[in-house]
Structure formats: C-alpha cells, structure tokens
Design a protein around this motif. Structure first.
Motif, PDB file in Angstrom:
ATOM      1  N   LEU A 112       0.836  -1.212   0.000  1.00  0.00           N
ATOM      2  CA  LEU A 112       0.000   0.000   0.000  1.00  0.00           C
ATOM      3  C   LEU A 112       0.868   1.259   0.000  1.00  0.00           C
ATOM      4  CD1 LEU A 112      -2.812  -1.148   2.453  1.00  0.00           C
ATOM      5  CD2 LEU A 112      -2.959  -0.917  -0.024  1.00  0.00           C
ATOM      6  N   LEU A 113       1.898   1.267   0.835  1.00  0.00           N
ATOM      7  CA  LEU A 113       2.761   2.456   0.912  1.00  0.00           C
ATOM      8  C   LEU A 113       3.490   2.684  -0.420  1.00  0.00           C
ATOM      9  CD1 LEU A 113       4.354   2.257   4.462  1.00  0.00           C
ATOM     10  CD2 LEU A 113       3.109   4.180   3.490  1.00  0.00           C
ATOM     11  N   PHE A 114       3.980   1.591  -0.994  1.00  0.00           N
ATOM     12  CA  PHE A 114       4.727   1.707  -2.253  1.00  0.00           C
ATOM     13  C   PHE A 114       3.844   2.315  -3.355  1.00  0.00           C
ATOM     14  CE2 PHE A 114       6.573   0.155  -6.214  1.00  0.00           C
ATOM     15  CZ  PHE A 114       7.925   0.429  -6.017  1.00  0.00           C
ATOM     16  N   GLN A 115       2.603   1.850  -3.415  1.00  0.00           N
ATOM     17  CA  GLN A 115       1.690   2.362  -4.444  1.00  0.00           C
ATOM     18  C   GLN A 115       1.271   3.797  -4.149  1.00  0.00           C
ATOM     19  OE1 GLN A 115      -0.906  -1.182  -6.065  1.00  0.00           O
ATOM     20  NE2 GLN A 115      -0.491  -1.453  -3.914  1.00  0.00           N
ATOM     21  N   LEU A 116       1.067   4.082  -2.869  1.00  0.00           N
ATOM     22  CA  LEU A 116       0.669   5.448  -2.496  1.00  0.00           C
ATOM     23  C   LEU A 116       1.778   6.451  -2.822  1.00  0.00           C
ATOM     24  CD1 LEU A 116      -1.343   7.340  -1.024  1.00  0.00           C
ATOM     25  CD2 LEU A 116      -0.140   6.811   1.096  1.00  0.00           C
ATOM     26  N   ILE A 117       3.029   6.059  -2.574  1.00  0.00           N
ATOM     27  CA  ILE A 117       4.148   6.973  -2.814  1.00  0.00           C
ATOM     28  C   ILE A 117       4.363   7.176  -4.317  1.00  0.00           C
ATOM     29  CG2 ILE A 117       6.678   7.141  -2.641  1.00  0.00           C
ATOM     30  CD1 ILE A 117       6.304   5.727   0.150  1.00  0.00           C
ATOM     31  N   ASN A 118       4.282   6.085  -5.071  1.00  0.00           N
ATOM     32  CA  ASN A 118       4.616   6.173  -6.490  1.00  0.00           C
ATOM     33  C   ASN A 118       3.477   6.712  -7.361  1.00  0.00           C
ATOM     34  OD1 ASN A 118       7.432   5.167  -6.917  1.00  0.00           O
ATOM     35  ND2 ASN A 118       6.601   3.522  -5.658  1.00  0.00           N
ATOM     36  N   TRP A 119       2.238   6.294  -7.051  1.00  0.00           N
ATOM     37  CA  TRP A 119       1.106   6.756  -7.877  1.00  0.00           C
ATOM     38  C   TRP A 119      -0.010   7.258  -6.953  1.00  0.00           C
ATOM     39  CZ3 TRP A 119       2.488   1.370  -8.089  1.00  0.00           C
ATOM     40  CH2 TRP A 119       3.493   1.090  -8.998  1.00  0.00           C
ATOM     41  N   PRO A 120       0.193   8.399  -6.285  1.00  0.00           N
ATOM     42  CA  PRO A 120      -0.788   8.839  -5.281  1.00  0.00           C
ATOM     43  C   PRO A 120      -2.210   9.021  -5.828  1.00  0.00           C
ATOM     44  CG  PRO A 120       0.847  10.558  -5.703  1.00  0.00           C
ATOM     45  CD  PRO A 120       1.302   9.338  -6.405  1.00  0.00           C
ATOM     46  N   PHE A 121      -2.347   9.671  -6.978  1.00  0.00           N
ATOM     47  CA  PHE A 121      -3.703   9.940  -7.500  1.00  0.00           C
ATOM     48  C   PHE A 121      -4.382   8.654  -7.962  1.00  0.00           C
ATOM     49  CE2 PHE A 121      -1.460  13.995  -8.053  1.00  0.00           C
ATOM     50  CZ  PHE A 121      -2.248  14.747  -7.197  1.00  0.00           C
ATOM     51  N   TYR A 122      -3.612   7.829  -8.641  1.00  0.00           N
ATOM     52  CA  TYR A 122      -4.155   6.554  -9.098  1.00  0.00           C
ATOM     53  C   TYR A 122      -4.557   5.701  -7.895  1.00  0.00           C
ATOM     54  CZ  TYR A 122      -4.514   2.152 -11.632  1.00  0.00           C
ATOM     55  OH  TYR A 122      -4.980   0.981 -12.162  1.00  0.00           O
ATOM     56  N   PHE A 123      -3.738   5.791  -6.837  1.00  0.00           N
ATOM     57  CA  PHE A 123      -3.999   5.004  -5.625  1.00  0.00           C
ATOM     58  C   PHE A 123      -5.311   5.440  -4.977  1.00  0.00           C
ATOM     59  CE2 PHE A 123      -3.617   4.328  -1.034  1.00  0.00           C
ATOM     60  CZ  PHE A 123      -3.286   2.981  -1.000  1.00  0.00           C
ATOM     61  N   ILE A 124      -5.532   6.750  -4.890  1.00  0.00           N
ATOM     62  CA  ILE A 124      -6.750   7.254  -4.237  1.00  0.00           C
ATOM     63  C   ILE A 124      -7.987   6.919  -5.073  1.00  0.00           C
ATOM     64  CG2 ILE A 124      -7.960   9.396  -3.544  1.00  0.00           C
ATOM     65  CD1 ILE A 124      -4.990  10.419  -2.895  1.00  0.00           C
ATOM     66  N   ASN A 125      -7.850   7.075  -6.401  1.00  0.00           N
ATOM     67  CA  ASN A 125      -9.019   6.831  -7.265  1.00  0.00           C
ATOM     68  C   ASN A 125      -9.379   5.357  -7.391  1.00  0.00           C
ATOM     69  OD1 ASN A 125      -9.344   9.549  -7.784  1.00  0.00           O
ATOM     70  ND2 ASN A 125      -7.931   9.500  -9.535  1.00  0.00           N
ATOM     71  N   ASN A 126      -8.381   4.493  -7.263  1.00  0.00           N
ATOM     72  CA  ASN A 126      -8.647   3.049  -7.439  1.00  0.00           C
ATOM     73  C   ASN A 126      -8.285   2.279  -6.168  1.00  0.00           C
ATOM     74  OD1 ASN A 126      -9.155   2.932 -10.529  1.00  0.00           O
ATOM     75  ND2 ASN A 126      -7.315   4.161 -10.269  1.00  0.00           N
ATOM     76  N   PHE A 127      -8.633   2.852  -5.051  1.00  0.00           N
ATOM     77  CA  PHE A 127      -8.175   2.282  -3.779  1.00  0.00           C
ATOM     78  C   PHE A 127      -8.642   0.830  -3.574  1.00  0.00           C
ATOM     79  CE2 PHE A 127      -8.802   1.495   0.783  1.00  0.00           C
ATOM     80  CZ  PHE A 127      -7.477   1.533   1.170  1.00  0.00           C
ATOM     81  N   ILE A 128      -9.948   0.599  -3.829  1.00  0.00           N
ATOM     82  CA  ILE A 128     -10.505  -0.739  -3.557  1.00  0.00           C
ATOM     83  C   ILE A 128      -9.803  -1.802  -4.418  1.00  0.00           C
ATOM     84  CG2 ILE A 128     -12.620  -2.165  -3.602  1.00  0.00           C
ATOM     85  CD1 ILE A 128     -12.637   0.005  -1.431  1.00  0.00           C
ATOM     86  N   GLN A 129      -9.638  -1.460  -5.670  1.00  0.00           N
ATOM     87  CA  GLN A 129      -8.997  -2.409  -6.593  1.00  0.00           C
ATOM     88  C   GLN A 129      -7.561  -2.692  -6.150  1.00  0.00           C
ATOM     89  OE1 GLN A 129      -8.542  -0.950 -10.595  1.00  0.00           O
ATOM     90  NE2 GLN A 129      -7.245  -2.719 -11.084  1.00  0.00           N
ATOM     91  N   LEU A 130      -6.815  -1.618  -5.838  1.00  0.00           N
ATOM     92  CA  LEU A 130      -5.416  -1.784  -5.428  1.00  0.00           C
ATOM     93  C   LEU A 130      -5.314  -2.499  -4.086  1.00  0.00           C
ATOM     94  CD1 LEU A 130      -3.833   1.622  -6.535  1.00  0.00           C
ATOM     95  CD2 LEU A 130      -3.579  -0.598  -7.597  1.00  0.00           C
ATOM     96  N   LEU A 131      -6.292  -2.202  -3.208  1.00  0.00           N
ATOM     97  CA  LEU A 131      -6.286  -2.865  -1.893  1.00  0.00           C
ATOM     98  C   LEU A 131      -6.479  -4.375  -2.060  1.00  0.00           C
ATOM     99  CD1 LEU A 131      -6.290  -2.549   1.250  1.00  0.00           C
ATOM    100  CD2 LEU A 131      -8.776  -2.474   1.098  1.00  0.00           C
ATOM    101  N   SER A 132      -7.464  -4.744  -2.878  1.00  0.00           N
ATOM    102  CA  SER A 132      -7.703  -6.183  -3.058  1.00  0.00           C
ATOM    103  C   SER A 132      -6.490  -6.853  -3.712  1.00  0.00           C
ATOM    104  CB  SER A 132      -8.966  -6.422  -3.892  1.00  0.00           C
ATOM    105  OG  SER A 132      -8.776  -5.891  -5.176  1.00  0.00           O
ATOM    106  N   ASN A 133      -5.917  -6.163  -4.671  1.00  0.00           N
ATOM    107  CA  ASN A 133      -4.720  -6.683  -5.329  1.00  0.00           C
ATOM    108  C   ASN A 133      -3.582  -6.872  -4.318  1.00  0.00           C
ATOM    109  OD1 ASN A 133      -3.638  -7.550  -7.718  1.00  0.00           O
ATOM    110  ND2 ASN A 133      -2.655  -5.590  -8.159  1.00  0.00           N
ATOM    111  N   SER A 134      -3.421  -5.858  -3.441  1.00  0.00           N
ATOM    112  CA  SER A 134      -2.354  -5.912  -2.425  1.00  0.00           C
ATOM    113  C   SER A 134      -2.607  -7.027  -1.424  1.00  0.00           C
ATOM    114  CB  SER A 134      -2.272  -4.580  -1.674  1.00  0.00           C
ATOM    115  OG  SER A 134      -2.063  -3.546  -2.577  1.00  0.00           O
ATOM    116  N   VAL A 135      -3.894  -7.209  -1.066  1.00  0.00           N
ATOM    117  CA  VAL A 135      -4.226  -8.269  -0.095  1.00  0.00           C
ATOM    118  C   VAL A 135      -3.858  -9.630  -0.667  1.00  0.00           C
ATOM    119  CG1 VAL A 135      -6.159  -9.466   1.040  1.00  0.00           C
ATOM    120  CG2 VAL A 135      -6.017  -6.990   1.135  1.00  0.00           C
ATOM    121  N   PHE A 136      -4.225  -9.849  -1.939  1.00  0.00           N
ATOM    122  CA  PHE A 136      -3.914 -11.147  -2.566  1.00  0.00           C
ATOM    123  C   PHE A 136      -2.406 -11.357  -2.687  1.00  0.00           C
ATOM    124  CE2 PHE A 136      -8.336 -10.879  -4.331  1.00  0.00           C
ATOM    125  CZ  PHE A 136      -8.797 -11.979  -3.638  1.00  0.00           C
TER     126      PHE A 136
END
Lengths: 162, 265
Positions: A112-136
């Motif tokens: 989560l931190l890596f994605q937030l730092i590198n792509w902050p806007f994309y991370f905020i807009n697609n949080f659920i998708q990225l979260l599920s991806n990160s969980v898996f």
C-alpha cells in the motif's frame, strides 16, 4: 558469526527467487514478493540490524532494475526489515503461523505504501482495486513464507534427530 | 532536551536507520538520466546473471510454445497434404477417364466402386450407379486400362459388376495382330486364359487381346490384356494361352459402363 560468503549466497538466492522464480509462479498480476518475505523473516529471526541491512541490500538491488522508483524500494524494504526486528524484540514470535502472519502484515503495508508513494492519485481513485490486489499479493507472499519456514523447520528437526 | 537528543543520536539503531534512510533519499533525489545510467550499468554487471537466466528461461518457454504451435501446424498441414494428394490423384484419374470417354464412340456412364466382394480374389464389385442412370444387366464395364467385366444385376442406384476373374464371366476375343479368335475366361491361377485357339494358328507373346464383339455383350475392339505365355500340350488341338489383364482389379476406383453402342442394341 555467519561468514560473508553466506550473506552473498542469501542475497543471490533471494534476488534469483524475486527476478526469476516469482514471475513464473504468478497468478496473473498476483505474484509473491520474495524480497520482502525474506527481509521480514530475517528481521524476525535475526533482529533489526540484519533486517535493516539485508533489506537495504535487497531493496537497492531491486531498485537498480527500475530507475523510475529509485530509492523507494530501498527505504521501504529497509524499514520493513528494521521493524520486523523491532517486533521480534517486543513480541517473541516463535510459531511459523505467527511469523507468516507478520509477513502478511508487513507485505500489505509495504504494497500500500509503495503504491501510495509512487502513484498517489491513481492510488486514491482506485483504492478498492489496489487494496484487493495488495491483499492477494500479501497472502501469496505469506503463503510462500510459510512454506519456506516449514521447510526450514523440517530441516532443523532432521538435524536434531541426526 | 539536549540530553535526550544526544541519547537518540548515540542509539546505534537510530544511527543505522538514519544512514540507510539518507542513502535511500540520495538515490531518490538523483536526476533521472543518472538513475538510468546506473540501472544500465547494474543490469550489465551485478544483475547480469539474473537477467541472463531470466532471458534464457523465457527463451525456453517461448521455444516450448513455438514447438507446440509448430506441431499443431504440422498436424494440420499433414492432414491438408494428404487431402491435396488424394484430390490430385483423383484429378489425374478423372482426367484420364475424361480423355478415354471422349476417345470411345460408345455412350459411357461413369461409376464409382463402392464395395468389393469379400473373397480372396475380387470377383465382383458394387458400383454407385444403377437403373436410374440407364445401367441394366449384361452391360460391359470398362476402365481406361481395359475391360473390367459386365453387370450381372442392377438396382435403382447401384449395380453389381462381375469381373473377368469370375469363372462365369467369358468374353469373345481375338488377338489383335493375327486376328485369331478365342474366348477369354478365368480357369484358375494368376492370369486369364484365351481358350479355343487352334494349335495351328500363330500366337505371339506380347500380342494384344481385344474383344471381338461376337459374344453380344462386349463391343468390338476393347482392350483386354496381353499374351504373356503360350503352350501346346502334346496331342492337344488348342493352345493354352496366359493373358495378363490390362486392368489392375485391386486398384479399381472408377469405371465406365457402356450403356449404348452405335449400331448395336
């Protein structure tokens, strides 16, 4: 004291797993993070100092492959190793299930931190998708760590028996 | 305050974390071209073995994939080739038959062989044309290589052709060069026989045997085969003449039935 050769061997093995093995055992975008799993396990088993510097070495190596995120992997993986050692000092996690749970928690935080730092806007807009991806991804990483720990435990038991 | 800050500074954990963090921040702060150069150098030096192993395994993966694809393609092409070859042979046969059809003055009906009689030597065949095409009993069956036999029964869409190798099938014939007449029949063995040829006639090995048209079924001039051996036993009045038929009966696929003869019935 572990000789330097073994440090090099550990570095070679982990980087090999990350670059060569991980993409080949991936399920689509979900692949295990061998570097993070190794660093957290080193931190949990050997303390913050080794966790920090192994994390630094592994993170720096991974950064060398990707000039876009230069330095970020190094700092995040180093901190993961350091805090894994810190957790070891505060709570003694001897069971492999707890240790793999710790790997899962660190992997999720790292992802989560890596994605937030590198792509902050994309991370905020697609949080659920990225979260599920990160969980898996974290679950897969934890599963691989659990498997590695199981193998190491079996080896130790065999040695004790012999 | 000063004391606590000094305490933190002296803490080895804090110092080591700070060093790692500062180096990382310096790396982050590097200009992009420098980062690219470092990456390029690293991938050609310390990361070279990993990159090469990865590439090698990718090559193996792609080789397997290409191999699988080529095998599939090979199977497909083998099947296609087989079909093409079959069409080519059929084309050649049909061209030959078409030329033959145009050459003869008879009305011919083409037919495909759909079954052989299940005996050791083929004595009759079933064809896929019958009364609906004007094919009836006792009509000559021929191929571009020579006489095949005659129809012995006909249904609406099929007919049975009795081959020359059936002992009941007899053809009035003559030797093409000497015009000596006889009857072609099968008397056993590997070859057909030309019977009823008087021993005082001249018979040459290699002479063509053609239908004489005297039997009432086969028109005159159809090629039957060639003389390959002649014998006259002592005290006998007739030759024993072996004929090799022009038609290879085991390779028959298409034949013609002569349905009408100019000037005939």
């Amino acid at each position: 004291m572990i000789p330097y050769f073994y440090y090099f061997l550990a570095w070679f093995f982990v980087i090999f797993c990350q670059i060569v093995v991980s993409p080949r055992i991936a399920f689509g975008d979900i692949y295990p993070d061998a570097v993070l799993a190794a660093v957290v396990l080193i931190g949990l088993k050997r303390g913050w100092k080794r966790g920090l510097w192994f994390g630094f070495a592994f993170g720096l190596t991974m950064d060398l492959l990707n000039p876009q995120n230069y330095g970020w992997t190094t700092v995040l993986v180093s901190f993961s190793g350091y805090y894994a050692g810190y957790v070891r000092e505060k709570i003694f996690l001897d069971h492999i299930l707890y240790q793999s749970l710790a790997v899962f928690a660190f992997a999720l935080a790292y992802q989560l931190l890596f994605q937030l730092i590198n792509w902050p806007f994309y991370f905020i807009n697609n949080f659920i998708q990225l979260l599920s991806n990160s969980v898996f991804t974290s679950l897969y990483t934890a599963a691989i760590a659990l498997f590695a720990l199981f193998i190491l435990n079996q080896r130790s038991r065999l040695r004790e028996l012999l | 305050m000063w004391v606590s800050l000094r305490g933190i500074y002296r803490n080895p954990g804090f110092r080591q974390v700070s060093i790692a963090t500062i180096v990382s921040i310096l790396l982050i702060a590097l200009p992009y071209p420098v980062k690219t150069t470092i990456s390029r150098i690293a991938s050609h030096s310390i990361l070279y073995p990993f990159v090469e192993i990865d590439r090698f395994l990718l090559k193996i993966d792609s080789t397997f994939e290409i191999n699988r694809h080529l095998n599939r393609r090979l199977d497909f092409l083998a099947t296609t080739l087989s079909t093409v070859m079959e069409n080519r042979y059929e084309n050649e046969r049909l061209r030959k038959m078409l030329g033959f059809d145009l050459m003869l003055p008879y009305e011919l009906k083409p037919a495909e062989v759909i079954a052989y009689s299940p005996t050791a030597r083929f004595k009759s065949i079933l064809i896929n044309a019958g009364m609906e095409k004007g094919i009836f009993k006792d009509m000559p069956a021929i191929s571009p290589s020579g006489v095949v036999g005659k129809t012995v029964s006909a249904e609406s869409y099929s007919a049975v052709v009795q081959l020359l190798f059936d002992p009941a099938c007899k053809v009035a014939a003559r030797l093409q060069s000497s015009r000596t007449q006889g009857i072609v029949a099968y008397l056993g063995g590997r070859y057909l026989s030309l019977t009823n040829v008087p021993a005082d006639q001249s018979v040459a090995v290699g002479d063509s045997v053609i239908s004489s048209g005297l039997g009432g079924i086969f028109p005159e001039g159809l090629f039957i085969g060639r003389v390959i051996d002649t014998r006259v036993k002592e005290g006998e009045m007739f030759y024993e003449i072996d004929i090799e038929p022009g038609t290879n009966f085991s390779l028959l696929e298409e034949i013609f039935i002569v349905t009408s003869i100019p000037g005939g019935n």
